[in-house]
Write a protein that holds these residues in place. Structure first.
Motif, PDB file in Angstrom:
ATOM      1  N   GLY A  45     -49.724  35.634  53.430  1.00  0.00           N
ATOM      2  CA  GLY A  45     -50.423  34.402  53.790  1.00  0.00           C
ATOM      3  C   GLY A  45     -49.473  33.230  53.922  1.00  0.00           C
ATOM      4  O   GLY A  45     -49.590  32.420  54.857  1.00  0.00           O
ATOM      5  N   ALA A  48     -47.655  33.626  57.144  1.00  0.00           N
ATOM      6  CA  ALA A  48     -48.525  33.310  58.274  1.00  0.00           C
ATOM      7  C   ALA A  48     -48.672  31.799  58.439  1.00  0.00           C
ATOM      8  O   ALA A  48     -48.615  31.280  59.562  1.00  0.00           O
ATOM      9  CB  ALA A  48     -49.894  33.964  58.094  1.00  0.00           C
ATOM     10  N   GLU A  58     -55.644  26.102  63.304  1.00  0.00           N
ATOM     11  CA  GLU A  58     -55.343  27.537  63.235  1.00  0.00           C
ATOM     12  C   GLU A  58     -55.114  27.965  61.780  1.00  0.00           C
ATOM     13  O   GLU A  58     -55.613  29.006  61.342  1.00  0.00           O
ATOM     14  CB  GLU A  58     -54.102  27.828  64.076  1.00  0.00           C
ATOM     15  CG  GLU A  58     -53.855  29.283  64.340  1.00  0.00           C
ATOM     16  CD  GLU A  58     -52.668  29.506  65.276  1.00  0.00           C
ATOM     17  OE1 GLU A  58     -52.077  30.589  65.180  1.00  0.00           O
ATOM     18  OE2 GLU A  58     -52.332  28.614  66.070  1.00  0.00           O
ATOM     19  N   GLN A  59     -54.381  27.154  61.020  1.00  0.00           N
ATOM     20  CA  GLN A  59     -54.148  27.442  59.609  1.00  0.00           C
ATOM     21  C   GLN A  59     -55.467  27.457  58.848  1.00  0.00           C
ATOM     22  O   GLN A  59     -55.716  28.330  58.020  1.00  0.00           O
ATOM     23  CB  GLN A  59     -53.211  26.416  58.988  1.00  0.00           C
ATOM     24  CG  GLN A  59     -51.780  26.520  59.426  1.00  0.00           C
ATOM     25  CD  GLN A  59     -50.928  25.418  58.836  1.00  0.00           C
ATOM     26  OE1 GLN A  59     -51.369  24.283  58.676  1.00  0.00           O
ATOM     27  NE2 GLN A  59     -49.689  25.753  58.520  1.00  0.00           N
ATOM     28  N   ARG A  61     -58.501  28.058  59.973  1.00  0.00           N
ATOM     29  CA  ARG A  61     -59.256  29.274  60.319  1.00  0.00           C
ATOM     30  C   ARG A  61     -58.695  30.484  59.577  1.00  0.00           C
ATOM     31  O   ARG A  61     -59.441  31.305  59.054  1.00  0.00           O
ATOM     32  CB  ARG A  61     -59.218  29.535  61.826  1.00  0.00           C
ATOM     33  CG  ARG A  61     -60.311  28.864  62.614  1.00  0.00           C
ATOM     34  CD  ARG A  61     -60.402  29.392  64.036  1.00  0.00           C
ATOM     35  NE  ARG A  61     -59.139  29.294  64.771  1.00  0.00           N
ATOM     36  CZ  ARG A  61     -58.690  28.200  65.376  1.00  0.00           C
ATOM     37  NH1 ARG A  61     -59.398  27.097  65.332  1.00  0.00           N
ATOM     38  NH2 ARG A  61     -57.547  28.208  66.026  1.00  0.00           N
ATOM     39  N   TYR A  62     -57.383  30.586  59.537  1.00  0.00           N
ATOM     40  CA  TYR A  62     -56.733  31.709  58.865  1.00  0.00           C
ATOM     41  C   TYR A  62     -57.113  31.731  57.384  1.00  0.00           C
ATOM     42  O   TYR A  62     -57.525  32.752  56.856  1.00  0.00           O
ATOM     43  CB  TYR A  62     -55.210  31.627  59.039  1.00  0.00           C
ATOM     44  CG  TYR A  62     -54.481  32.691  58.270  1.00  0.00           C
ATOM     45  CD1 TYR A  62     -54.413  33.991  58.755  1.00  0.00           C
ATOM     46  CD2 TYR A  62     -53.884  32.413  57.047  1.00  0.00           C
ATOM     47  CE1 TYR A  62     -53.765  34.989  58.042  1.00  0.00           C
ATOM     48  CE2 TYR A  62     -53.233  33.397  56.329  1.00  0.00           C
ATOM     49  CZ  TYR A  62     -53.176  34.683  56.824  1.00  0.00           C
ATOM     50  OH  TYR A  62     -52.548  35.660  56.106  1.00  0.00           O
TER      51      TYR A  62
END
Length: 95
Positions: A45, A48, A58-59, A61-62
Protein backbone atom coordinates in the motif's frame (compact mmCIF):
# COMPACT_ATOMS: atom_id res chain seq x y z
CA UNK A 1 3.86 19.93 17.25
CA UNK A 2 5.86 21.42 14.40
CA UNK A 3 4.25 23.07 11.43
CA UNK A 4 5.50 20.28 9.16
CA UNK A 5 4.04 17.62 11.46
CA UNK A 6 0.68 19.44 11.53
CA UNK A 7 0.66 19.59 7.74
CA UNK A 8 1.46 15.87 7.48
CA UNK A 9 -1.33 15.03 9.92
CA UNK A 10 -3.80 17.17 7.95
CA UNK A 11 -2.81 15.35 4.74
CA UNK A 12 -3.30 11.97 6.40
CA UNK A 13 -6.73 13.05 7.66
CA UNK A 14 -7.70 14.06 4.10
CA UNK A 15 -6.36 10.82 2.68
CA UNK A 16 -7.57 8.28 5.27
CA UNK A 17 -10.44 10.20 6.83
CA UNK A 18 -10.61 11.71 10.29
CA UNK A 19 -11.73 8.51 12.10
CA UNK A 20 -8.89 6.33 10.75
CA UNK A 21 -6.29 9.06 11.28
CA UNK A 22 -7.50 9.57 14.85
CA UNK A 23 -7.46 5.84 15.60
CA UNK A 24 -3.99 5.54 14.07
CA UNK A 25 -2.75 8.29 16.36
CA UNK A 26 -4.01 6.61 19.56
CA UNK A 27 -3.62 2.91 18.78
CA UNK A 28 -0.84 1.04 20.54
CA UNK A 29 0.80 -1.22 17.94
CA UNK A 30 1.17 -3.92 20.62
CA UNK A 31 -2.64 -4.30 20.62
CA UNK A 32 -2.78 -5.14 16.91
CA UNK A 33 -2.91 -8.65 15.50
CA UNK A 34 0.01 -8.18 13.14
CA UNK A 35 1.09 -10.83 10.68
CA UNK A 36 3.65 -11.04 7.90
CA UNK A 37 0.79 -11.05 5.36
CA UNK A 38 -0.70 -7.86 6.84
CA UNK A 39 2.67 -6.12 6.84
CA UNK A 40 3.22 -7.17 3.22
CA UNK A 41 -0.12 -5.57 2.29
CA UNK A 42 0.80 -2.42 4.22
CA UNK A 43 4.15 -2.24 2.45
CA UNK A 44 2.46 -2.76 -0.91
CA UNK A 45 0.00 0.00 0.00
CA UNK A 46 2.81 2.41 0.82
CA UNK A 47 4.46 1.61 -2.51
CA UNK A 48 1.17 2.14 -4.35
CA UNK A 49 0.60 5.50 -2.68
CA UNK A 50 4.09 6.60 -3.68
CA UNK A 51 3.42 5.74 -7.31
CA UNK A 52 0.19 7.79 -7.11
CA UNK A 53 1.90 10.79 -5.49
CA UNK A 54 0.21 14.00 -6.55
CA UNK A 55 -3.04 12.23 -7.48
CA UNK A 56 -5.12 12.59 -4.32
CA UNK A 57 -8.37 11.29 -5.82
CA UNK A 58 -6.62 8.15 -7.08
CA UNK A 59 -4.94 7.62 -3.70
CA UNK A 60 -8.26 8.12 -1.93
CA UNK A 61 -9.97 5.52 -4.13
CA UNK A 62 -7.12 3.08 -3.55
CA UNK A 63 -7.25 3.49 0.22
CA UNK A 64 -11.02 3.16 0.22
CA UNK A 65 -10.64 -0.28 -1.33
CA UNK A 66 -8.29 -1.58 1.36
CA UNK A 67 -9.50 -3.62 4.34
CA UNK A 68 -9.78 -1.58 7.53
CA UNK A 69 -6.81 -3.22 9.27
CA UNK A 70 -4.54 -2.44 6.31
CA UNK A 71 -5.76 1.17 6.21
CA UNK A 72 -5.19 1.60 9.94
CA UNK A 73 -1.66 0.17 9.99
CA UNK A 74 -0.76 1.99 6.77
CA UNK A 75 -1.88 5.28 8.31
CA UNK A 76 0.12 4.49 11.46
CA UNK A 77 3.14 3.68 9.29
CA UNK A 78 2.87 6.99 7.43
CA UNK A 79 2.44 8.93 10.68
CA UNK A 80 5.63 7.48 12.08
CA UNK A 81 8.04 5.96 9.60
CA UNK A 82 10.22 4.69 12.46
CA UNK A 83 7.20 2.64 13.51
CA UNK A 84 7.34 0.71 10.23
CA UNK A 85 10.64 -0.92 11.12
CA UNK A 86 9.40 -1.70 14.64
CA UNK A 87 6.21 -3.31 13.32
CA UNK A 88 8.10 -5.46 10.85
CA UNK A 89 10.57 -6.60 13.52
CA UNK A 90 7.69 -7.44 15.86
CA UNK A 91 5.94 -9.54 13.22
CA UNK A 92 9.00 -11.52 12.29
CA UNK A 93 9.94 -12.01 15.94
CA UNK A 94 6.60 -13.84 16.36
CA UNK A 95 7.26 -16.10 13.35
Amino acid sequence: MTRKKKQELAELKRLFGEPVAYLASITDPATLDLSAALMDRVHDGADALLTMRGHLAEQHRYIGGLPFDVRLVLCMWLMDTDLAAKLIRAVYAKA
